[in-house]
Design a protein around this motif. Structure first.
Motif, PDB file in Angstrom:
ATOM      1  N   ALA A   1       0.317  12.216  -2.585  1.00  0.00           N
ATOM      2  CA  ALA A   1      -0.202  10.836  -2.093  1.00  0.00           C
ATOM      3  C   ALA A   1      -1.189  11.194  -1.011  1.00  0.00           C
ATOM      4  N   VAL A   2      -0.807  12.018  -0.090  1.00  0.00           N
ATOM      5  CA  VAL A   2      -1.807  12.221   0.983  1.00  0.00           C
ATOM      6  C   VAL A   2      -3.321  12.663   0.581  1.00  0.00           C
ATOM      7  N   ASP A   3      -3.381  13.333  -0.670  1.00  0.00           N
ATOM      8  CA  ASP A   3      -4.474  13.859  -1.296  1.00  0.00           C
ATOM      9  C   ASP A   3      -5.282  12.840  -2.014  1.00  0.00           C
ATOM     10  N   SER A   4      -4.377  12.405  -2.935  1.00  0.00           N
ATOM     11  CA  SER A   4      -5.217  11.509  -4.020  1.00  0.00           C
ATOM     12  C   SER A   4      -5.510  10.161  -3.521  1.00  0.00           C
ATOM     13  N   VAL A   5      -4.996   9.582  -2.472  1.00  0.00           N
ATOM     14  CA  VAL A   5      -5.468   8.185  -2.060  1.00  0.00           C
ATOM     15  C   VAL A   5      -6.721   8.397  -1.365  1.00  0.00           C
ATOM     16  N   PRO A   6      -6.886   9.185  -0.202  1.00  0.00           N
ATOM     17  CA  PRO A   6      -8.250   9.328   0.174  1.00  0.00           C
ATOM     18  C   PRO A   6      -9.189   9.813  -0.840  1.00  0.00           C
ATOM     19  N   ALA A   7      -8.821  10.406  -1.892  1.00  0.00           N
ATOM     20  CA  ALA A   7      -9.877  10.844  -2.946  1.00  0.00           C
ATOM     21  C   ALA A   7     -10.400   9.515  -3.601  1.00  0.00           C
ATOM     22  N   VAL A   8      -9.577   8.774  -3.905  1.00  0.00           N
ATOM     23  CA  VAL A   8     -10.019   7.480  -4.659  1.00  0.00           C
ATOM     24  C   VAL A   8     -10.689   6.488  -3.687  1.00  0.00           C
ATOM     25  N   TYR A   9     -10.384   6.426  -2.402  1.00  0.00           N
ATOM     26  CA  TYR A   9     -11.101   5.646  -1.428  1.00  0.00           C
ATOM     27  C   TYR A   9     -12.565   6.387  -1.377  1.00  0.00           C
ATOM     28  N   GLY A  10     -12.743   7.504  -1.647  1.00  0.00           N
ATOM     29  CA  GLY A  10     -14.081   8.113  -1.710  1.00  0.00           C
ATOM     30  C   GLY A  10     -15.026   7.408  -3.044  1.00  0.00           C
ATOM     31  N   VAL A  11     -14.341   6.768  -3.725  1.00  0.00           N
ATOM     32  CA  VAL A  11     -14.868   6.229  -5.055  1.00  0.00           C
ATOM     33  C   VAL A  11     -14.976   4.719  -4.883  1.00  0.00           C
ATOM     34  N   THR A  12     -14.155   4.170  -4.257  1.00  0.00           N
ATOM     35  CA  THR A  12     -14.239   2.583  -4.164  1.00  0.00           C
ATOM     36  C   THR A  12     -13.529   2.085  -2.810  1.00  0.00           C
ATOM     37  N   GLU A  13     -13.915   1.318  -2.102  1.00  0.00           N
ATOM     38  CA  GLU A  13     -13.236   0.704  -0.811  1.00  0.00           C
ATOM     39  C   GLU A  13     -12.445  -0.288  -1.236  1.00  0.00           C
ATOM     40  N   ASP A  14     -12.016  -0.804  -2.564  1.00  0.00           N
ATOM     41  CA  ASP A  14     -11.503  -2.033  -2.958  1.00  0.00           C
ATOM     42  C   ASP A  14      -9.987  -1.540  -3.087  1.00  0.00           C
ATOM     43  N   PRO A  15      -9.039  -2.102  -2.090  1.00  0.00           N
ATOM     44  CA  PRO A  15      -7.832  -1.667  -2.254  1.00  0.00           C
ATOM     45  C   PRO A  15      -7.161  -1.911  -3.758  1.00  0.00           C
ATOM     46  N   PHE A  16      -7.368  -2.849  -4.396  1.00  0.00           N
ATOM     47  CA  PHE A  16      -6.958  -3.379  -5.580  1.00  0.00           C
ATOM     48  C   PHE A  16      -7.564  -2.545  -6.726  1.00  0.00           C
ATOM     49  N   LEU A  17      -8.536  -1.847  -6.852  1.00  0.00           N
ATOM     50  CA  LEU A  17      -9.023  -0.830  -7.733  1.00  0.00           C
ATOM     51  C   LEU A  17      -8.431   0.562  -7.443  1.00  0.00           C
ATOM     52  N   VAL A  18      -8.067   0.603  -6.070  1.00  0.00           N
ATOM     53  CA  VAL A  18      -7.386   1.997  -5.654  1.00  0.00           C
ATOM     54  C   VAL A  18      -6.134   2.102  -6.247  1.00  0.00           C
ATOM     55  N   PHE A  19      -5.416   0.938  -5.954  1.00  0.00           N
ATOM     56  CA  PHE A  19      -3.643   0.739  -6.698  1.00  0.00           C
ATOM     57  C   PHE A  19      -3.849   0.649  -7.952  1.00  0.00           C
ATOM     58  N   ALA A  20      -5.110   0.139  -8.713  1.00  0.00           N
ATOM     59  CA  ALA A  20      -5.063   0.151 -10.249  1.00  0.00           C
ATOM     60  C   ALA A  20      -5.249   1.423 -10.821  1.00  0.00           C
ATOM     61  N   THR A  21      -6.229   2.159 -10.316  1.00  0.00           N
ATOM     62  CA  THR A  21      -6.549   3.537 -10.633  1.00  0.00           C
ATOM     63  C   THR A  21      -5.216   4.315 -10.534  1.00  0.00           C
TER      64      THR A  21
ATOM     65  N   LEU B   1      11.287  12.656 -14.466  1.00  0.00           N
ATOM     66  CA  LEU B   1       9.920  12.189 -14.270  1.00  0.00           C
ATOM     67  C   LEU B   1       9.717  10.971 -13.932  1.00  0.00           C
ATOM     68  N   LEU B   2      10.661  10.210 -14.643  1.00  0.00           N
ATOM     69  CA  LEU B   2      10.258   8.733 -14.359  1.00  0.00           C
ATOM     70  C   LEU B   2      10.757   8.285 -13.092  1.00  0.00           C
ATOM     71  N   TYR B   3      11.801   8.937 -12.515  1.00  0.00           N
ATOM     72  CA  TYR B   3      12.040   8.792 -10.913  1.00  0.00           C
ATOM     73  C   TYR B   3      10.893   8.962 -10.207  1.00  0.00           C
ATOM     74  N   GLY B   4      10.431  10.250 -10.597  1.00  0.00           N
ATOM     75  CA  GLY B   4       9.262  10.896  -9.725  1.00  0.00           C
ATOM     76  C   GLY B   4       7.924   9.784  -9.695  1.00  0.00           C
ATOM     77  N   ILE B   5       7.750   9.240 -10.986  1.00  0.00           N
ATOM     78  CA  ILE B   5       6.605   8.449 -10.929  1.00  0.00           C
ATOM     79  C   ILE B   5       7.087   7.022 -10.170  1.00  0.00           C
ATOM     80  N   VAL B   6       8.091   6.517 -10.314  1.00  0.00           N
ATOM     81  CA  VAL B   6       8.319   5.223  -9.444  1.00  0.00           C
ATOM     82  C   VAL B   6       8.134   5.595  -7.906  1.00  0.00           C
ATOM     83  N   GLY B   7       8.820   6.821  -7.657  1.00  0.00           N
ATOM     84  CA  GLY B   7       8.527   7.384  -6.228  1.00  0.00           C
ATOM     85  C   GLY B   7       7.131   7.447  -5.838  1.00  0.00           C
ATOM     86  N   ALA B   8       6.192   7.886  -6.826  1.00  0.00           N
ATOM     87  CA  ALA B   8       4.991   8.229  -6.420  1.00  0.00           C
ATOM     88  C   ALA B   8       4.278   6.725  -6.485  1.00  0.00           C
ATOM     89  N   LEU B   9       4.371   5.938  -7.201  1.00  0.00           N
ATOM     90  CA  LEU B   9       3.829   4.573  -6.926  1.00  0.00           C
ATOM     91  C   LEU B   9       4.479   3.806  -5.916  1.00  0.00           C
TER      92      LEU B   9
END
Length: 346
Positions: free
Chosen positions: A221-241, A116-124
């Motif tokens: 990643a293909v789904d989640s990143v566009p989803a959070v860009y629907g909430v904020t356009e700030d790349p920092f907030l997208v990364f932090a969330t 799971l830890l390897y998967g989380i690092v890869g996801a990040l």
């Protein structure tokens, strides 16, 4: 000038100064390093340990959101918390697929947390790449909002359709490729991914499981990143969330592994959330062309997302109780599981 003022200095298109980016990334690396140290000894994670770490990783984003509230104001904090709720809800689906993969590879319980830890690092890493690509796309024009919206709506339609997809290890190209060119040991060798047998290098089943988990990260990643860009356009907030949502996944897995299969309506809830954010993005794109087109406020989005999650949780528990009563508590027939996405290899 106070430290808070330095960290709050806005950059183009983002609230974060280079100092805040540096501190955030350094803190993320430190937390991952702590996780690696804590999982260096194979052991089965108990409920008390999993709950303690889950609470810790819940307090972190709350504290970070409070900091954003105090330094940048209510609007930024609401965007962060809304994006975090979206990412956390989608990560539960991620956990379900991880659970299927761990079961398919028969990963020993004491080794599960390292996979799971390897998967989380890869996801990040993948999220960081997709976030950068998304930011570049948004800077090139408002058409990116339309593209992201369509992607989410199409994904939501597939989720709501309820296609019966299962994890098929043998069909994964990356796993087949590894098996073709590299020998695989018959058993697990602790945390070791590569070993030497009879003078030749060989990989362990743990390496195959890690590759499979990493492959699924691409899909999410293909789904989640566009989803959070629907909430904020700030790349920092997208990364932090994304970072805060992913950090607690390892502990959350051991808390929810027996609960996930009972949330039979979770896939419908996630489908509704993805469709809602997709429509929000399309409306945002259209508003840029025609001012009379309405937009959905972020605070309203947060309310809708929380309401959907509460609703599907309650309906799942009610349906599960009815099924248990009708079948004497032991019939699993007809259960609709959370979305089971077939891993896609790069």
């Amino acid at each position: 000038m106070s430290p808070g003022t330095i960290l709050a200095a806005p950059d183009q298109g983002t609230i974060a100064s280079p100092a805040l980016w540096s501190i955030t990334v350094a803190a993320l690396i430190l937390l991952l390093a702590i996780d690696i140290v804590l999982t260096r000894r194979p052991h089965e994670v108990g409920m008390r340990e999993a709950l303690a770490w889950s609470v810790f990783y819940l307090v972190l984003p709350v504290g970070f959101g409070a900091y954003l509230w105090g330094v940048f104001g209510t609007g930024v904090a609401v965007e962060f918390f809304t994006g975090y709720v979206v990412e956390k809800s989608l990560s539960v689906d991620n956990l379900f697929v991880f659970m299927l993969l761990l079961s398919a590879f028969a990963v020993p319980h004491e080794l599960a947390q390292r996979v799971l830890l390897y998967g989380i690092v890869g996801a990040l890493v993948l999220r960081a790449v997709f976030i950068a690509l998304g930011a570049a796309a948004l800077q090139s024009g408002t058409w990116a909002f339309l593209l992201f919206g369509v992607v989410l709506i199409v994904t939501a339609a597939k989720v709501l359709k309820g296609d019966d997809q299962h994890v098929d290890i043998d069909s994964m190209r990356s796993v087949r490729l590894l098996r073709r060119f590299i020998p695989v040991t018959a058993d697990y060798r602790g945390f070791r991914l590569v070993v030497r047998e009879q003078g030749r290098l060989a990989i362990t089943p743990l390496a195959l499981a890690t590759v499979a988990v990493f492959a699924t990260d691409i899909v999410f990643a293909v789904d989640s990143v566009p989803a959070v860009y629907g909430v904020t356009e700030d790349p920092f907030l997208v990364f932090a969330t994304n970072a805060f949502a992913l950090l607690g996944l390892r502990a959350l897995y051991f808390v929810l592994r027996d609960v996930l299969t009972k949330l039979r309506h979770l896939n419908y809830g996630l489908g509704v959330i993805l469709a809602f954010i997709g429509v929000k993005l399309v409306l945002h794109w259209a508003h840029g062309l025609w001012a009379w087109v309405p937009q959905i406020p972020t605070l309203a989005s947060l309310g809708v997302i929380i309401a959907v999650l509460i609703t599907v949780t309650l309906t799942s528990l009610y349906a599960d109780r009815r099924t248990a009563s009708a079948a004497g508590g032991g019939d699993e027939a007809g259960r609709v599981r959370p979305l089971e996405r077939e891993p896609v290899d790069p």
